[in-house]
Enzyme design. Structure first.
Site, mmCIF file in Angstrom:
data_model
loop_
_atom_site.group_PDB
_atom_site.id
_atom_site.type_symbol
_atom_site.label_atom_id
_atom_site.label_comp_id
_atom_site.label_asym_id
_atom_site.label_seq_id
_atom_site.Cartn_x
_atom_site.Cartn_y
_atom_site.Cartn_z
ATOM 1 N NE ARG A 7 -4.826 -7.661 -5.804
ATOM 2 C CZ ARG A 7 -4.492 -6.390 -5.935
ATOM 3 N NH1 ARG A 7 -3.907 -5.766 -4.925
ATOM 4 N NH2 ARG A 7 -4.738 -5.731 -7.029
ATOM 5 C CG ASP A 44 4.059 -4.067 -11.613
ATOM 6 O OD1 ASP A 44 3.890 -3.266 -10.678
ATOM 7 O OD2 ASP A 44 3.230 -4.220 -12.539
ATOM 8 C CB CYS A 48 -3.882 0.834 -3.291
ATOM 9 S SG CYS A 48 -2.538 1.143 -4.404
ATOM 10 N NE ARG A 99 -2.028 2.145 -8.396
ATOM 11 C CZ ARG A 99 -2.172 0.840 -8.568
ATOM 12 N NH1 ARG A 99 -2.255 0.049 -7.551
ATOM 13 N NH2 ARG A 99 -2.252 0.342 -9.779
ATOM 14 C CE LYS A 152 -1.965 -8.404 -11.354
ATOM 15 N NZ LYS A 152 -2.412 -7.010 -11.222
ATOM 16 C CG ASN A 153 -1.223 -5.896 -14.584
ATOM 17 O OD1 ASN A 153 -2.159 -6.255 -13.861
ATOM 18 N ND2 ASN A 153 -0.110 -5.365 -14.108
HETATM 19 N N1 EPU Z 1 -1.399 8.498 -12.060
HETATM 20 C C1 EPU Z 1 -1.982 9.708 -11.769
HETATM 21 N N2 EPU Z 1 -3.208 9.983 -12.316
HETATM 22 C C2 EPU Z 1 -3.873 9.100 -13.101
HETATM 23 C C3 EPU Z 1 -3.273 7.876 -13.392
HETATM 24 C C4 EPU Z 1 -2.025 7.585 -12.853
HETATM 25 O O1 EPU Z 1 -1.415 10.532 -11.053
HETATM 26 O O2 EPU Z 1 -4.982 9.425 -13.548
HETATM 27 C C5 EPU Z 1 -0.064 8.185 -11.511
HETATM 28 C C6 EPU Z 1 -0.092 7.010 -10.523
HETATM 29 O O3 EPU Z 1 -0.455 7.431 -9.217
HETATM 30 C C7 EPU Z 1 1.321 6.506 -10.634
HETATM 31 C C8 EPU Z 1 1.660 6.732 -12.113
HETATM 32 O O4 EPU Z 1 0.758 7.720 -12.569
HETATM 33 O O5 EPU Z 1 2.166 7.267 -9.840
HETATM 34 C C9 EPU Z 1 1.549 5.507 -13.004
HETATM 35 O O6 EPU Z 1 0.354 4.816 -12.729
HETATM 36 P P1 EPU Z 1 -0.439 3.965 -13.819
HETATM 37 O O7 EPU Z 1 -1.739 4.629 -14.083
HETATM 38 O O8 EPU Z 1 0.431 3.627 -14.964
HETATM 39 O O9 EPU Z 1 -0.725 2.628 -12.981
HETATM 40 P P2 EPU Z 1 -1.992 1.718 -13.155
HETATM 41 O O10 EPU Z 1 -2.468 1.785 -14.550
HETATM 42 O O11 EPU Z 1 -2.968 1.999 -12.058
HETATM 43 C C10 EPU Z 1 -0.752 -0.450 -13.928
HETATM 44 C C11 EPU Z 1 -0.635 -1.848 -13.419
HETATM 45 C C12 EPU Z 1 0.207 -1.867 -12.150
HETATM 46 C C13 EPU Z 1 1.589 -1.285 -12.491
HETATM 47 C C14 EPU Z 1 1.440 0.127 -13.081
HETATM 48 C C15 EPU Z 1 2.754 0.722 -13.544
HETATM 49 C C16 EPU Z 1 -2.694 -2.844 -14.203
HETATM 50 C C17 EPU Z 1 -4.027 -3.415 -13.881
HETATM 51 N N3 EPU Z 1 -1.971 -2.372 -13.176
HETATM 52 O O12 EPU Z 1 -1.388 0.289 -12.875
HETATM 53 O O13 EPU Z 1 0.343 -3.217 -11.747
HETATM 54 O O14 EPU Z 1 2.383 -1.230 -11.326
HETATM 55 O O15 EPU Z 1 0.547 0.073 -14.212
HETATM 56 O O16 EPU Z 1 3.357 -0.078 -14.489
HETATM 57 O O17 EPU Z 1 -2.276 -2.838 -15.353
HETATM 58 C C18 EPU Z 1 0.683 -4.984 -10.228
HETATM 59 O O18 EPU Z 1 0.374 -5.780 -11.134
HETATM 60 O O19 EPU Z 1 1.206 -5.351 -9.139
HETATM 61 C C19 EPU Z 1 0.426 -3.558 -10.411
HETATM 62 C C20 EPU Z 1 0.337 -2.717 -9.396
#
Ligand code: EPU
Length: 423
Positions: free
Chosen positions: A402, A310, A122, A127, A22-23
């Site tokens: 999802r 995850d 969320c 996030r 998915k990701n």
């Molecule tokens: N963060 C910030 N600022 C930003 C971006 C991130 O503070 O601008 C923080 C987040 O709040 C978090 C950390 O950095 O504490 C890491 O977040 P990241 O941005 O890596 O998460 P994401 O890109 O929103 C993806 C996956 C998630 C997975 C995380 C971590 C996708 C679509 N989603 O989320 O997947 O948990 O990386 O590996 O790729 C899931 O599939 O269940 C899921 C939540």
């Protein structure tokens, strides 16, 4: 609303095929916005998050269809971006899926402007998207906030050095996509190293982008004038594969996950082995067997190649049946222990302090009615239900839908007694 009803206590045995990730599919769908021709993503699982992003792209004017995939039963999504006229992501679509933010970089790079509803917090944490916005601003975009929307504009982005304050998966993906059409060279420092980032880089390269360094913490993107359409095969889902292996291990079973790539799952496989499960790489997949007791081991989540956040909830369910104490530390999201209260209702002994859970193994869990709260928490409750004698009902499995394709059918094929019923 659908629920799962599980009669637990059965050992799982057999082979099951992992779905596409998915990701990895979500950023590839967003990348279609950059192309001059249609993109086909092969091996796409049937999941709610993927149809949500499909709806968003269609709302913007793209044509999105599902097509057959060479007779192996797997599907491909075909996106023709040529009709995109409306670079907007409304609240109704963004609120159900934060990954909608992935359209931001491609829209501003290809259409010079984007207006997307600011994703809120969320269930698993606040996030924010400050790193996405900081990066795009460094590339020359002007970002402003109004009425809950981020508006971003640039006539043409220009390459820049972007240092991320923390590893962010979708932040890295957004900036990598935006930089492909920028003027000059962009260097992404402290970039996320996840296999899904590498899958996206590979697809962008086939589209004509000039990218190197993905998989390391520094990615260099040299802008090109245009990108073409391609067909790209998505990588297997390492999180689903880990969940299925844990289903084998928690039930004392013998499960092979075909299609799983062991090198993308080292941290999880090593912890499974430390816990007393026997892990072997078999042609085209990974096999887990467990006969002896579950040894309690500690895990701490961290960005790839660390232990994935995850898989934290699913591993904690497994540790509930360990032979001692296990410390589970969550370092990525601040609110990712919502499964704990539900696991306790099954007899688990878990104390939480801040981002740390101390799990004292018990000899057995017992079936109970449970409430799913987020995607991975739902999976942990299913694992616990598979191991617990008696009946477990998992409510609100729309969270699970999802990100897991036909989980009940996959587990049933391994001998689990699990069915989906309407509440
Ligand atoms: N963060 C910030 N600022 C930003 C971006 C991130 O503070 O601008 C923080 C987040 O709040 C978090 C950390 O950095 O504490 C890491 O977040 P990241 O941005 O890596 O998460 P994401 O890109 O929103 C993806 C996956 C998630 C997975 C995380 C971590 C996708 C679509 N989603 O989320 O997947 O948990 O990386 O590996 O790729 C899931 O599939 O269940 C899921 C939540």
């Amino acid at each position: 609303m659908d629920i799962f009803v599980i009669q637990g206590g059965r050992r799982l045995d057999g082979t099951v095929r992992v779905s596409g990730a998915k990701n990895a599919v979500l950023p590839l769908m967003a990348a279609s916005i950059l192309a001059d021709g249609p993109i086909e993503i092969a091996g796409t699982p049937r999941l709610r998050d993927i149809s949500t992003l499909g709806k968003l792209l269609a709302h913007m004017g793209a044509s999105v269809e599902t097509v057959g995939d060479g007779g192996d039963g797997r599907e491909a999504v075909r996106i023709d971006p040529s009709g995109i006229r409306n670079p907007e992501a409304p609240y109704d679509l963004v609120k159900t899926m934060r990954a909608s933010v992935l359209v931001l970089g491609p829209l501003v790079a290809r259409h010079g402007r984007a207006r997307i509803s600011l994703p809120g917090g969320c269930a698993i944490g606040a996030r924010p998207i400050d790193q996405h916005l900081k990066g795009l601003s460094l590339l020359g975009a002007k970002a402003s906030l109004s009425e809950g929307y981020v508006e971003i504009e640039a006539s043409r982005l220009s390459g820049a050095v972007v240092y991320f304050d923390m590893k962010t998966v979708t932040g890295t993906e957004n900036l990598m996509m935006a930089a492909t059409l920028a003027k000059g060279t962009t260097v992404l420092k402290n970039a996320a190293q996840e296999p899904e980032v590498c899958c996206l880089a590979g697809a962008l390269r086939s589209m004509g982008a000039d990218i190197e360094g993905e998989g390391s913490d520094e990615i260099v993107v040299r802008g090109v004038p245009a990108l073409r359409g391609v067909r790209h095969e998505v990588i297997p889902d390492r999180i689903e594969a880990s969940t299925l292996l844990l289903a084998g291990a928690i039930t004392g079973g013998d499960v092979t996950v075909s299609g799983a790539v062991p090198s993308a799952m080292d941290a999880v496989l090593q912890k499974l082995a430390e816990s007393g499960a026997e892990i072997s790489t078999v042609p085209g997949g990974v096999r887990v067997r467990r006969e002896g007791p579950i040894r309690s081991v500690n895990v701490e989540t961290s960005p790839y190649p660390g232990f994935p956040t995850d898989v934290q909830a699913q591993f904690m369910a497994y540790m509930c049946l360990g032979d001692g104490f296990s410390i589970v530390r969550e370092t990525i999201f601040e609110n990712r222990f919502m499964h704990v209260a539900e696991l306790r209702r099954m007899g688990a002994r878990i104390d939480v302090s801040g981002n740390t859970a101390a799990v004292k193994g018990v000899s057995a869990l017992s079936g109970a009615p449970l409430m799913a709260t987020d995607l991975r928490a739902s999976a942990s409750l299913v694992l616990a239900g598979l191991a617990a004698p008696g009946t477990t009902e998992v409510l609100r499995i729309y969270h699970l839908d999802r990100g897991y394709e036909s989980l009940e059918n996959k587990l049933s094929s391994l001998g689990a007694c699990i069915s989906r019923v309407k509440e």
